[in-house]
Motif scaffolding. Structure first.
Motif, short mmCIF file in Angstrom:
data_model
loop_
_atom_site.label_atom_id
_atom_site.label_comp_id
_atom_site.label_asym_id
_atom_site.label_seq_id
_atom_site.Cartn_x
_atom_site.Cartn_y
_atom_site.Cartn_z
N ASP A 1 50.06 11.41 -27.79
CA ASP A 1 49.66 12.53 -27.10
C ASP A 1 50.61 13.45 -26.75
N GLY A 2 50.76 14.65 -26.90
CA GLY A 2 51.95 15.59 -26.52
C GLY A 2 52.20 15.79 -25.26
N ALA A 3 51.04 15.51 -24.34
CA ALA A 3 51.02 15.66 -22.92
C ALA A 3 52.05 14.77 -22.14
N TRP A 4 52.55 13.72 -22.74
CA TRP A 4 53.56 12.97 -22.11
C TRP A 4 54.83 13.73 -21.95
N THR A 5 55.27 14.45 -22.99
CA THR A 5 56.57 15.14 -22.75
C THR A 5 56.21 16.29 -21.91
N GLU A 6 55.10 16.92 -21.69
CA GLU A 6 54.81 18.13 -20.74
C GLU A 6 55.13 17.49 -19.16
N ARG A 7 54.83 16.11 -19.11
CA ARG A 7 54.90 15.65 -17.90
C ARG A 7 56.25 14.89 -17.57
N GLY A 8 57.26 15.34 -18.41
CA GLY A 8 58.46 14.88 -18.21
C GLY A 8 58.85 13.31 -18.36
N ILE A 9 58.19 12.70 -19.52
CA ILE A 9 58.45 11.20 -19.70
C ILE A 9 59.19 11.36 -21.05
N SER A 10 60.37 11.02 -20.98
CA SER A 10 61.19 10.93 -21.92
C SER A 10 61.48 9.64 -22.54
N ASP A 11 61.70 9.61 -24.06
CA ASP A 11 62.23 8.62 -24.60
C ASP A 11 63.12 7.77 -23.91
N ALA A 12 64.20 8.48 -23.48
CA ALA A 12 65.32 7.48 -22.75
C ALA A 12 64.72 6.82 -21.64
N ASN B 1 45.42 1.04 -17.99
CA ASN B 1 46.80 1.71 -17.90
C ASN B 1 47.64 1.23 -19.04
N VAL B 2 47.83 -0.15 -19.12
CA VAL B 2 48.56 -0.64 -19.99
C VAL B 2 47.98 -1.93 -20.84
N LEU C 1 47.89 7.78 -20.76
CA LEU C 1 48.24 9.05 -19.61
C LEU C 1 47.51 9.08 -18.49
N GLU C 2 46.22 9.51 -18.80
CA GLU C 2 45.23 9.68 -17.66
C GLU C 2 45.18 9.06 -16.57
N THR C 3 44.85 7.48 -16.97
CA THR C 3 44.61 6.44 -16.07
C THR C 3 46.01 6.27 -15.19
N THR C 4 47.23 6.26 -16.05
CA THR C 4 48.46 6.08 -15.35
C THR C 4 48.78 7.25 -14.51
N ALA C 5 48.68 8.49 -14.83
CA ALA C 5 49.02 9.69 -14.00
C ALA C 5 47.79 9.55 -12.84
N ALA C 6 46.62 9.23 -12.83
CA ALA C 6 45.75 9.05 -11.67
C ALA C 6 46.35 8.09 -10.65
N GLU C 7 46.84 6.92 -11.34
CA GLU C 7 47.27 5.77 -10.50
C GLU C 7 48.50 6.24 -9.72
N ALA C 8 49.46 6.89 -10.14
CA ALA C 8 50.69 7.38 -9.55
C ALA C 8 50.24 8.42 -8.55
N ASP D 1 58.12 6.71 -12.41
CA ASP D 1 58.37 5.50 -11.71
C ASP D 1 57.28 4.62 -12.15
N HIS D 2 55.88 4.95 -11.92
CA HIS D 2 54.91 4.29 -12.52
C HIS D 2 54.91 3.87 -13.99
N VAL D 3 55.23 4.87 -14.83
CA VAL D 3 55.33 4.59 -16.07
C VAL D 3 56.51 3.42 -16.56
N SER D 4 57.77 3.62 -15.74
CA SER D 4 58.74 2.60 -15.78
C SER D 4 57.94 1.27 -15.59
N HIS D 5 57.12 1.25 -14.45
CA HIS D 5 56.76 -0.20 -13.99
C HIS D 5 55.86 -0.67 -15.12
N LEU D 6 54.90 0.16 -15.59
CA LEU D 6 54.06 -0.26 -16.84
C LEU D 6 54.87 -0.90 -18.02
#
Length: 175
Positions: free
Chosen positions: A4-15, A63-64, A98-105, A114-119
């Motif tokens: 899902d390309g929306a991850w990049t739009e939300r600033g979630i990088s591979d790094a 979420n994960v 994305l949607e569940t993780t973004a809603a939780e954050a 931060d939430h993605v890193s935790h997951l």
């Protein structure tokens, strides 16, 4: 992998995802030095709902999810000798929606990164053989999550002042 390309739009990088994976492996390294490989799939609620229904019998997004490859370490953190031939140990896949993780954050008033890193950390620990089926296991896993996240400069998600304090609320996986 980005489904899902929306991850990049939300600033979630591979790094960022790679740093979170390395943080988990640093806090709970296998006892034998091994090069480990983890695949992180960034997807959407529709795909994770299908996976959750197929593999866990739960017809809802989560979420994960973690899918071990079978090369999990034993209780001492060691891998079978045949996995030590120089090839990376394939730990498995972590899938995040994305949607569940973004809603939780948003609900927790924390940055999505931060939430993605935790997951990612949570999922990687499952691939390393950790779980939270009882209070002792949950406490050990939460401590490792705290250590990994602190190494990334991320606040303790289980702190008393955290907006949600229900152990592993919202964290789902296949272990």
């Amino acid at each position: 992998m980005r489904h899902d390309g929306a991850w990049t739009e939300r600033g979630i990088s591979d790094a960022m995802v790679e740093l979170a994976t390395h943080a988990a492996l640093a806090c709970a390294p296998p006892s034998k030095a091994a090069h480990c490989e983890v695949t992180v799939v960034l997807t959407d609620d529709a795909e994770i709902r299908d996976l959750n229904r197929t593999w866990r019998g739960k017809d809802e997004p989560t979420n994960v999810l973690s899918f071990p490859s079978g090369d999990m370490p034993d209780a001492a953190g060691a891998f079978d000798d045949d996995t030590q031939d120089g090839a990376p140990v394939l730990l498995g896949d972590i899938v995040i929606a994305l949607e569940t993780t973004a809603a939780e954050a948003a609900e927790k008033a924390i940055p999505l990164s931060d939430h993605v890193s935790h997951l990612v950390v949570h999922g990687a620990l499952h691939l390393l053989g950790f779980d939270h089926l009882d209070d002792t296991e949950a406490e050990q896993m939460e401590d490792l999550e705290r250590q990994a996240l602190a190494s990334l400069g991320i606040a303790d998600p289980y702190a008393d002042d955290a907006p949600i304090r229900d152990g592993n609320a919202g964290l789902a996986e296949i272990a």
